[in-house]
Design an enzyme around this catalytic site. Structure first.
Site, PDB file in Angstrom:
ATOM      1  N   SER A   1      68.631  56.189  20.313  1.00 43.17           N
ATOM      2  CA  SER A   1      68.292  55.743  21.639  1.00 43.17           C
ATOM      3  C   SER A   1      68.217  54.225  21.819  1.00 43.17           C
ATOM      4  O   SER A   1      68.307  53.750  22.953  1.00 43.17           O
ATOM      5  CB  SER A   1      66.945  56.335  22.049  1.00 43.17           C
TER       6      SER A   1
ATOM      7  N   SER B   1      66.889  56.858  15.937  1.00 40.55           N
ATOM      8  CA  SER B   1      67.173  55.961  17.060  1.00 40.55           C
ATOM      9  C   SER B   1      67.253  54.476  16.723  1.00 40.55           C
ATOM     10  O   SER B   1      67.606  53.674  17.586  1.00 40.55           O
ATOM     11  CB  SER B   1      66.119  56.139  18.155  1.00 40.55           C
TER      12      SER B   1
ATOM     13  N   LYS C   1      63.109  46.426  22.983  1.00 43.94           N
ATOM     14  CA  LYS C   1      63.443  47.731  23.556  1.00 43.94           C
ATOM     15  C   LYS C   1      62.497  48.027  24.716  1.00 43.94           C
ATOM     16  O   LYS C   1      61.284  47.818  24.582  1.00 43.94           O
ATOM     17  CB  LYS C   1      63.324  48.813  22.481  1.00 43.94           C
TER      18      LYS C   1
END
Lengths: 95, 493
Positions: free
Chosen positions: B159, B183, B78
């Site tokens: 997210s 997320s 990420k």
């Protein structure tokens, strides 16, 4: 508690985010929508409850107060938008 | 079977047996990224050359008999984890030019164990969002399609949307994510993956771009429970550089997957049965409880009375912490800068130009709830309700070993949906936020499809630092569900 235009301008200034005049009304509506929804918390009785500051009531770790890192200004300054020598450069602050 | 379809556990065995090389495995994934990333936009940065170098090093280690937990396993990271020498954007324009001079602890742990990093995965800006629509680098397409309407472009959740889409479409074998209010678990549910948010303090936050420090939890995505356990085993561990990192030994999570659930008491929190819950989600939840009962667990009703106030509490605490954490983006030391007439004007223009609308909204809310005269009414009150939410979990766990709930109130929605009102988007995290506020471990496991053929997950919540039970229950659900559906868009598909 409902936010007016003056409060929007004040918190934007506290947050150091430039807000254009034509954006104020829209922001006002959005933030009031969110704060209005948050008002539901008024129905919770918190009398005598101690606030929880973190995800768990863990004791903070202590460490020795010694220098463990540093001494590489080139690495630190490599991402600077503007530099003068070994310093970060900004517009003149003092006349 | 194509190399991109293997699980991490299977690839590990294949590498050891010399069935294929780490370079073969990495190249298969880089080719998949080349073919599908232009459409999915799962990666912001692909570190092709670096990945090939790391794969070569893995092959050398394998030849020398030096295999570690993840030697040669290609992962997506990420783009919130700082990676030394590789641009780290946090999905924001303001960090567009930022190349970290250091490696986050979690990614350093993965590298220590031999992992290969394919690149940096897309995300909502500063991890603020539930759809990946707030990224400054464009939306991510969910590889899954509605079976009646394959033209609709669905969101992967957020997210950690890029991480989830990459693993789901077989562009990576696993990925790192972060979970501040859901997320990891919500995108895992939307993309048919396993996603794990460990206990607060289990994975170091050092070098992870901060959103809300008391709520941010790094964790893994994978296609099986066992693979997620392997990843978490490498990511976790005490780190003196994070003062909230727990100095607790990391157990063998992979071994815990085989424990079974015989004799465990599983709690069903009645407050999660909301009025508007779709019937198929409720049915799947009942099915999950039946599976666990059949595997020897006892099902017990429990109450978490403050559940419904979790989300509003979160939307005070998280923006408050964000407004403080994001104060550092000032255009002076790193990141993008907009010129101004004086220093203050430089700050204000840099931040107006660099932050997107959702980030700006949250900074303003956070600034307001922390400002003089409003602190007690909002922030202090929220911290007290947070204490009540933690107490709910502590009380429930006095009588049960784990909790089972749905992960999300719906399956994946289309790009553009839920965008007209910020609160609609926030409601996605209704079932996931309480575990962040309490810091307890939780996982989402794919167990079925809705009427549109989209994946749905169930959430297993455990006691603090008892991820082993979370893995045991998750593995039992996985085995009973036999989830084998595949996304429409995938490598080799």
């Amino acid at each position: 508690m409902s936010l007016d235009h003056a409060t929007i301008r004040r918190i934007a200034s506290l947050a150091r985010i430039r807000v254009e005049e034509h954006e104020v009304e829209n922001l006002c509506q959005e933030l009031n929508g969110i704060l209005g929804w948050i008002e539901q918390l008024n129905e919770v009785d918190v009398t005598g409850v101690e606030p929880l500051t973190g995800a768990a009531n863990m004791a903070m770790a202590m460490r020795a107060d010694i220098v463990t890192d540093g001494g590489y200004p080139e690495k630190i300054l490599a991402n600077a938008p503007e530099r003068i020598g070994d310093f970060f450069a900004v517009p003149k602050v003092v006349e | 079977m194509s190399l991109t379809d293997l699980t991490i556990a299977r690839a590990r065995d294949g590498l050891r047996a010399k069935e294929f090389s780490a370079v073969d495995l990495t190249m298969a994934h880089l080719h998949a990224i080349e073919a599908l990333n232009p459409r999915l936009n799962a990666f912001i940065t692909v570190s092709h050359a670096r990945a090939v170098d790391q794969a070569r090093a893995a092959d050398a280690a394998l030849a020398a008999g030096g295999q570690r937990a993840l030697t040669g396993i290609p992962l997506a990271i990420k783009d919130l984890f700082c990676t030394e020498g590789v641009r780290t954007t946090a999905g924001s324009k303001i960090l567009g030019p930022f190349v970290p001079p250091y490696e986050s602890t979690v990614t350093a742990n993965l590298l220590r164990d031999g992992a290969v990093f394919l690149g940096k995965a897309n995300l909502d800006e500063f991890a603020m969002g539930s759809s990946n629509m707030t990224s400054a680098y464009g939306p991510v397409e969910n590889p899954w399609k509605r079976k009646q309407d394959d033209t609709a472009v669905l969101v992967p959740g957020g997210s950690s949307g890029g991480s989830a889409a990459a693993v789901s479409a077989r562009l990576a074998m696993g990925a790192t994510g972060t979970d501040t209010g859901g997320s990891i678990r919500q995108p895992a549910s939307f993309c048919g993956l396993v996603g794990v948010k460990p206990t607060y303090g289990r994975c170091s936050r050092w070098g992870v771009v901060a959103f809300a420090s008391s709520l941010d939890h790094p964790g893994p995505f994978a296609r099986t429970v066992r693979d997620s356990a392997i990843l978490l085993g490498s990511m976790a561990g005490h780190d003196p550089k994070d003062s909230t990192s727990a100095n607790i030994a990391v157990p063998d999570f992979e071994a815990a997957c085989a424990r079974g659930v015989k004799g465990l008491r599983i709690g069903v929190p009645k407050e999660y049965r909301s009025e508007g819950m779709p019937a198929e989600i409720d049915a799947l939840w009942q099915q999950g409880l039946d599976w666990l009962r059949a595997a020897g667990a006892e099902i017990v009703d429990v109450s978490l009375p403050h559940t419904k106030h979790g989300l509003a509490t979160y939307y005070i605490v998280a923006p408050a912490e964000a407004s403080s954490n994001l104060a550092r983006y000032d255009g002076v030391r790193f990141g993008a800068r907009e010129g101004g007439e004086d220093l203050r004007d430089l700050y204000e223009r840099t931040r107006a130009e660099g932050f997107g609308p959702e980030v700006r909204r949250r900074i303003l809310i956070g600034t307001y709830v922390l400002s003089a005269g409003y602190y007690d009414a909002y922030y202090l009150k929220a911290q007290k309700i947070r204490a009540l939410i933690l107490k709910d979990f502590t009380d429930a766990f006095a009588g049960v070993d784990a909790l089972l709930t749905p992960t999300t109130p719906s399956a994946a929605f289309a790009q553009g949906e839920n965008m007209d009102d910020p609160i609609k988007m926030y409601l996605n995290d209704l079932f996931t936020v309480p575990a962040n506020l309490a810091g307890v471990p939780a996982a989402s496991v794919p167990v079925g499809l809705d009427a549109n053929g989209l994946p749905l997950g169930l959430q297993v919540i455990g006691k603090p630092f008892d991820e082993e039970t979370v893995f045991a229950v998750s593995a039992a659900l996985e085995q009973a569900a036999g989830f084998s559906a595949l996304p429409a868009i995938r490598a080799g598909g």
